[in-house]
Design a protein around this motif. Sequence first.
Motif, mmCIF file in Angstrom:
data_model
loop_
_atom_site.group_PDB
_atom_site.id
_atom_site.type_symbol
_atom_site.label_atom_id
_atom_site.label_comp_id
_atom_site.label_asym_id
_atom_site.label_seq_id
_atom_site.Cartn_x
_atom_site.Cartn_y
_atom_site.Cartn_z
ATOM 1 N N ASP A 7 6.949 -3.843 1.576
ATOM 2 C CA ASP A 7 6.471 -3.147 0.391
ATOM 3 C C ASP A 7 7.697 -2.820 -0.469
ATOM 4 O O ASP A 7 8.839 -2.883 0.008
ATOM 5 N N THR A 11 9.822 2.114 -0.351
ATOM 6 C CA THR A 11 10.059 1.405 0.916
ATOM 7 C C THR A 11 11.407 0.708 0.833
ATOM 8 O O THR A 11 12.405 1.229 1.340
ATOM 9 N N THR A 109 3.750 -6.419 -2.880
ATOM 10 C CA THR A 109 3.738 -5.187 -3.662
ATOM 11 C C THR A 109 2.568 -5.115 -4.624
ATOM 12 O O THR A 109 2.134 -6.129 -5.178
ATOM 13 N N LYS A 155 -4.310 -6.402 0.134
ATOM 14 C CA LYS A 155 -3.027 -7.013 0.484
ATOM 15 C C LYS A 155 -3.184 -8.082 1.558
ATOM 16 O O LYS A 155 -2.505 -9.107 1.524
ATOM 17 N N SER A 181 6.270 -0.342 5.196
ATOM 18 C CA SER A 181 5.610 0.349 4.087
ATOM 19 C C SER A 181 5.747 1.859 4.233
ATOM 20 O O SER A 181 5.949 2.379 5.337
ATOM 21 N N ASP A 186 -1.507 1.209 2.800
ATOM 22 C CA ASP A 186 -1.139 -0.074 3.403
ATOM 23 C C ASP A 186 -1.516 -0.171 4.880
ATOM 24 O O ASP A 186 -1.134 -1.138 5.561
#
Length: 219
Positions: A7, A11, A109, A155, A181, A186
């Motif tokens: 990420d 991050t 991202t 994602k 992350s 996430d």
Amino acid sequence: MQLALFDLDHTLIPFDSGMAWTEWLAARGVLPADAPQRHLDCCREYVAGRQDICGLHRATVAPIAHLDPVELERLAQGFAAAMLPRLPAASHALVARHHRAGHRCVLVTATTRFIGEVFASLFGLHDLIATESARDDAGHLTGEIVGDPCWGPHKIAHVEGWLARQAAPRLADCAFSAFYSDAASDLPLLQAVQQPVAVRPDERLRGEALARGWQILHA
């Protein structure tokens, strides 16, 4: 395939890339002086649950919809030069360890692609999976998103789509997979990899990481 996924905001970098971009443009007169405050207000609305990821994307992209593609590229190059000194040495070292291990290093991202490209290049990552910004017939950004944003549960679909385009195995069949992350949003992708790592985690992710015995990084 051996895969290391990262990420971006909070991050690999300890700040918000969209805010950094907005501040940099405002400092150069490309955006009004109050643009960073308006962007910050939108971010706060997002954190409070009163704004969604699409609205946050518009807040970053819509103010520069008037820029032609050549000018946007020129600005992105200047932004990259400004961001280079702000990249943490620890993040460079983390990416380098995965490079040495022979892992395919990919930035995953929610930020828009043209900002993600800046940081993927600065960190020397192999590939980028990002939210795709819509463009009009002249190539100008519209502020809208093509397909689903590269965020939360989407994602995984973005990663699986990228793997399919590489003619690579599905994520579950990769020889190695890691994801770094900071955010509980996430969790779907963190749960899908072999080595989930929480980096400067928010409160909810920290609780999940502790309960599941996941590695936690603070720098």
